[in-house]
Enzyme design. Structure first.
Site, short mmCIF file in Angstrom:
data_model
loop_
_atom_site.label_atom_id
_atom_site.label_comp_id
_atom_site.label_asym_id
_atom_site.label_seq_id
_atom_site.Cartn_x
_atom_site.Cartn_y
_atom_site.Cartn_z
N ASP A 15 80.20 -3.50 96.00
CA ASP A 15 81.02 -3.40 94.45
C ASP A 15 81.63 -2.05 94.38
OD1 ASP A 15 78.12 -2.58 94.71
OD2 ASP A 15 78.15 -2.50 92.48
N HIS A 16 81.65 -1.25 95.55
CA HIS A 16 82.46 -0.18 95.26
C HIS A 16 83.50 0.42 96.35
CE1 HIS A 16 79.43 1.71 92.39
NE2 HIS A 16 78.75 0.63 92.90
N HIS A 41 78.61 0.53 98.96
CA HIS A 41 78.15 -0.70 98.58
C HIS A 41 79.35 -1.68 98.18
CE1 HIS A 41 73.64 0.57 97.60
NE2 HIS A 41 73.98 -0.05 98.87
N HIS A 99 80.07 5.38 97.18
CA HIS A 99 79.17 5.01 98.41
C HIS A 99 79.70 3.69 98.87
CE1 HIS A 99 77.32 3.19 94.83
NE2 HIS A 99 76.55 2.48 95.38
ZN LIG Z 1 75.26 0.66 94.94
#
Ligand SMILES: [Zn+2]
Length: 297
Positions: free
Chosen positions: A84-85, A82, A80
């Site tokens: 941090d991804h 976000h 997804h």
């Molecule tokens: Zn997340």
């Protein structure tokens, strides 16, 4: 009680083999939402896939490249968008020629006084969209994309069929519950996505943050039960005269780091939205963080 698992041994930037087909490199972005940092997974041998490249940190990019020296990264899968991804997906693709796969649907922006997690990665665009799922093959691996909306509307988990394992992203994590923040986060979808994963009876879950969950069935059930308990607690608090989310949170989240209260308020709101939707609660107008909620009469 959720049987949380928090023991994890690793060194930032080092690549550890954690199963016959899976290696992991942890990025140096620890925090209240990321635990020790983002665990980037490398799947297979030779022609490999990377799952959740993580934050755009040079050190982490170099660590992934070093870990795959002499191999070829063909696929980059993102759970997804976000921060941090997904942000390192494009730089990693530019260095390797790998194709980026994710659900291309842009979530509803989180408009709130709190910055959720590290925030949304609004610039993220995959090369190939897979909102409806799909199956992808490399030399010695097969990954199945499984739509799991809830944490975000575009969240995808990836099953590694050879090991009956699941890369569960932020959908199911061993160290913590996940944040469900409306309008993009949706508690009704989240419950359904938990049932989807429960029904698959995976042997191991590999969350993007923290250690693996090696006995998923009771863990996922406890995750579901936890949310059902939360609903009951909210209904009880309203029966006791509470009406506002912000007044409920410190009572409901006694054991939680108070830095997470704003996020917790969003998770409570996610329950409110769902319970208003199915008639267990009422409020005037759209359910918001500052609405007054009451039991139906
Ligand atoms: Zn997340």
């Amino acid at each position: 009680m959720i049987p949380f698992v928090r023991e994890i041994e690793f060194e930032y930037g080092a690549c550890d083999r954690v199963s016959p087909l899976i290696r992991r490199v942890v990025a140096r972005n620890p925090g209240p939402f990321t635990f020790k940092g983002t665990g980037t997974y490398i799947v297979g041998t030779g022609d490999v896939a990377v799952i959740d490249p993580g934050p755009d940190l040079d050190e982490h990019l170099e660590a992934i490249l070093a870990a795959t020296a002499g191999e070829r990264i063909t696929h980059i899968f993102v759970t997804h968008n976000h921060a941090d991804h997904s942000p390192l997906a494009r730089p990693l693709s530019e260095r390797t020629g790998a194709t980026i796969y994710a659900c291309a649907k842009q979530g509803v922006p989180t408009e709130s006084e709190v910055r959720m997690e590290a925030g949304d990665d609004r610039n993220f665009r995959p090369d190939v969209g897979l909102c409806d799922g799909g199956v992808f093959r490399g030399g010695d691996w097969t990954l199945e994309a499984i739509p799991t909306p809830g944490h975000t509307s575009n969240h995808i988990c990836y099953a590694l069929l050879e090991e009956n394992a699941l890369f569960s992203g932020d959908h199911i994590m061993g160290w913590s519950t996940t944040v469900i923040s409306p309008p993009d986060g949706d508690m009704g979808d989240y419950f359904q996505s938990l049932e989807t994963i429960k029904a698959r009876d995976f042997s191991t879950l590999w969350p993007t943050h923290g250690p693996p969950i090696t006995d998923p069935a009771p863990f996922v059930q406890a995750y579901i039960d936890h949310r059902r308990t939360r609903e009951k607690q909210i209904l009880a608090a309203l029966a006791g005269g509470h009406t506002r989310i912000k007044a409920l949170v410190p009572d409901l989240y006694k054991d939680v780091d108070s830095r997470l209260y704003p996020a917790a308020a969003h998770s409570v709101m996610a329950h409110m939205v769902q319970m208003v939707r199915d008639g267990r609660l009422v409020t005037d107008g759209e359910p918001t963080l500052d609405s007054d909620y009451r039991l139906p009469t």
